[in-house]
Design a protein around this motif. Structure first.
Motif, PDB file in Angstrom:
ATOM      1  N   ASN A  56       0.532  -1.170  -0.076  1.00 34.59           N
ATOM      2  CA  ASN A  56      -0.047   0.146   0.044  1.00 34.59           C
ATOM      3  C   ASN A  56       0.826   1.170   0.055  1.00 34.59           C
ATOM      4  OD1 ASN A  56      -2.294   1.446  -0.092  1.00 34.59           O
ATOM      5  ND2 ASN A  56      -3.026   1.242   1.984  1.00 34.59           N
ATOM      6  N   ASP A  94      -1.414   4.762  -0.754  1.00 31.74           N
ATOM      7  CA  ASP A  94      -2.042   5.643   0.456  1.00 31.74           C
ATOM      8  C   ASP A  94      -1.118   6.188   1.160  1.00 31.74           C
ATOM      9  OD1 ASP A  94      -4.058   4.197  -0.768  1.00 31.74           O
ATOM     10  OD2 ASP A  94      -4.577   3.134   1.027  1.00 31.74           O
ATOM     11  N   PHE A 151      -5.998   9.023   0.251  1.00 29.69           N
ATOM     12  CA  PHE A 151      -5.966   7.944  -0.687  1.00 29.69           C
ATOM     13  C   PHE A 151      -6.180   6.948  -0.196  1.00 29.69           C
ATOM     14  CE2 PHE A 151      -3.462  10.247  -4.471  1.00 29.69           C
ATOM     15  CZ  PHE A 151      -3.417  11.207  -3.734  1.00 29.69           C
ATOM     16  N   THR A 195      -6.796   2.685  -0.933  1.00 27.25           N
ATOM     17  CA  THR A 195      -6.705   1.653  -1.969  1.00 27.25           C
ATOM     18  C   THR A 195      -7.283   0.298  -1.526  1.00 27.25           C
ATOM     19  OG1 THR A 195      -4.610   2.439  -2.634  1.00 27.25           O
ATOM     20  CG2 THR A 195      -4.822   0.374  -3.029  1.00 27.25           C
ATOM     21  N   THR A 215      -7.495   2.648  -6.643  1.00 24.19           N
ATOM     22  CA  THR A 215      -6.856   3.459  -5.447  1.00 24.19           C
ATOM     23  C   THR A 215      -8.133   4.756  -5.829  1.00 24.19           C
ATOM     24  OG1 THR A 215      -4.795   2.875  -5.395  1.00 24.19           O
ATOM     25  CG2 THR A 215      -5.306   5.136  -4.673  1.00 24.19           C
TER      26      THR A 215
END
Lengths: 271, 251
Positions: free
Chosen positions: A150, A153, A196, A198, A223
């Motif tokens: 990730n 993010d 953000f 995801t 995302t």
């Protein structure tokens, strides 16, 4: 041009992860819509105009903001310039190799750039000191330090936190159009701020904030960058699989419901 | 944003600058098998967009260490010719082209039975000859035809379209002007028969309801593009059938 990041997960491990997911369990014991622990620290690099270190579980990302006086782009003469750059450095993971940025570095930087740009996080129109001639160029550089999944993010959070806390030199104009850069610092003009989120897809299961092992077995990811008014300000699908339309909406709803929680981790906007 | 720039993209009747309705595609024509050397190829015109796609493979992987033991390596290069845009584009790959090459590859790969050809590669080369907005999605629509033309086994074709936001409303298949002065762009690729989304991106601001509406607009438009894709493939192969049959008569 090709996918360089190619790592094989042993079949028994893959099957174990997937069968756990079918029972609603994740490898690290989280719920499908649960993030790992998030920390955000700002002002960690004295020489940067703004900086932040973010961790999401074991994933660590550092982002810095630097500014310089320069000329505007010809298609936007009355606006400052925003440049986002990301580099997946070999320090952060055995799968990252030294060398010029490849498609993964470029994708990460461009998705963060779109989220910031579309939501007008940096008020670029306020950065034209002498419109058409002298504008601030804002560089946002993102460096993952430890990759446990990730990065989108974590990088988004780090970039936005660094931007929100950035201070740039005050300027004045002497004579016709000579810019004087003063010692005094003022906050970088900011408006909105996206977060953000995801979502990874394995079979028909959707989970947020995939860890590295989940990324290795996922079919695809999506995302969303969500602004303060719950609008989507960037979308990016990635991976070799596909989404049903209803899965895209379901992922968006997960992102919308988690956005406020993530937003709380951001520093409050300086006035 | 639009008002400030003084460009109005919709007239008083809700028509766009090129006369289209909000849910109207530009005219689209696809031709399959246009190159001699490539294993498969396609040429597409969508409005003023002109894009050529070549597919090479399955063939040996170079460099060899990139070969994968359990599936083919799909590679994709999206590139714009320097004179395809109003201001000359430098020939070296831009960061935009690097990203688009990746997302286009990931939009095509779900449709391909990659496990059928382990240790090989398939290369998809896309050259934008003239650009007028929505080039990435137009490239995908043509690339799927080129892959099918190369005889690569596929579960479905992939067709793609963009949904933009102009003067505050959603508009299908944005052209260059609408892309430049509009408020947002959402490229979407779908496998027409399976209904699976293989690419979705966005910039600009979209509400949840607008995302849902955009997906629906794309789903409808993609069926139109799918018809043209199939027509192009049938046309090429019916020509071959004709050639073979006429040879038989002569023979």
């Amino acid at each position: 041009m090709s996918e360089r990041i190619y790592t094989i997960v042993p079949t028994p491990r893959r099957e174990a992860i997937l069968s756990m997911l079918k029972r609603g369990e994740r490898v690290d014991g989280r719920k499908p819509d649960e993030y790992r622990e998030i920390t955000v620290e700002t002002g960690i690099v004295g020489n940067a105009e703004g900086s932040a270190r973010v961790s999401i579980g074991h994933t660590k990302v550092i982002a810095g903001v630097k500014v310089s006086m320069g000329t505007p782009f010809s298609d936007a003469p009355d606006k400052g310039v925003q440049i986002v750059y990301a580099e997946l450095i070999p320090m952060a993971s055995p799968i990252f190799e030294p060398g010029p940025p490849d498609e993964n570095d470029v994708e990460l930087a461009r998705v963060v750039d779109r989220g910031l740009r579309s939501s007008s996080t940096i008020k670029l129109e306020d950065l034209a000191v002498v419109p058409g001639r002298h504008v601030w160029r804002v560089f946002i550089d993102i460096y993952p330090l430890d990759h446990d999944g990730n990065l989108f993010d974590a990088s988004g959070l780090a970039a936005v936190a660094a931007v929100l806390t950035a201070k740039i030199p005050k300027t004045s104009i002497s004579g016709e159009s000579t810019v004087v850069v003063e010692e005094e610092k003022v906050p970088l003009p900011v408006g909105n701020a996206p977060v953000f989120v995801t979502v990874a897809k394995m079979g028909d299961i959707l989970v947020v904030d995939p860890c590295y092992e989940e990324e290795l077995v996922m079919d695809a990811r999506i995302t969303f960058a969500i602004d303060k008014e719950d609008r989507v300000c960037a979308t990016q699908k990635g991976g070799r699989g596909s989404f049903k339309p209803e899965e895209v909406i379901r992922a968006l709803d997960m992102a919308l419901s988690l956005a406020p929680e993530l937003r709380k981790k951001l520093p409050s906007t300086p006035i | 944003m639009v008002e400030a720039k003084g460009v109005k993209l919709l007239d008083e009747n809700g028509r766009r600058l090129d006369g289209r309705r909000l849910d109207e595609l530009r005219s689209c024509r696809i031709e399959a098998g246009v190159l001699k050397n490539a294993n498969g190829s396609a040429y597409i015109e969508l409005g003023r967009n002109k894009i050529l796609v070549a597919v090479y493979g399955p063939r040996e992987v170079h460099p060899r260490h990139e070969a994968m033991p359990d599936r083919m390596l799909l590679r994709c290069r999206y590139s714009m010719l320097p004179f395809s845009v109003p201001d000359r584009k430098t020939p070296s790959p831009s960061r935009r082209e690097v990203e688009l090459s990746k997302v286009i590859r990931e939009a095509l790969e779900p449709a391909i039975f990659v496990e059928e050809f382990p240790r090989t590669t398939v290369d998809v080369y896309i050259e934008v000859i003239e650009a007028d907005g929505s080039t990435r999605v137009t490239s995908i629509t043509a690339a799927a035809v080129a892959l099918a033309d190369a005889g690569i086994p596929m579960r479905d074709l992939v067709a793609a379209v963009s949904v933009g936001k102009i003067d505050g409303v959603l508009a299908l298949d944005v052209n260059g002007l609408e892309d430049q002065y509009g408020e947002g762009d959402m490229p979407i690729a779908i496998m027409p028969r399976l209904g699976e989304i293989t690419l979705i991106q966005s910039d600009g601001l979209f509400t949840r309801d607008e995302v849902i509406e955009a997906l629906e607009m794309a789903r409808k438009a993609i069926q139109e593009l799918y018809k043209e894709q199939k027509r192009a493939l049938r046309e090429k192969y019916s020509k071959i059938v004709e050639e073979v049959e006429s040879e038989e008569v002569i023979g």
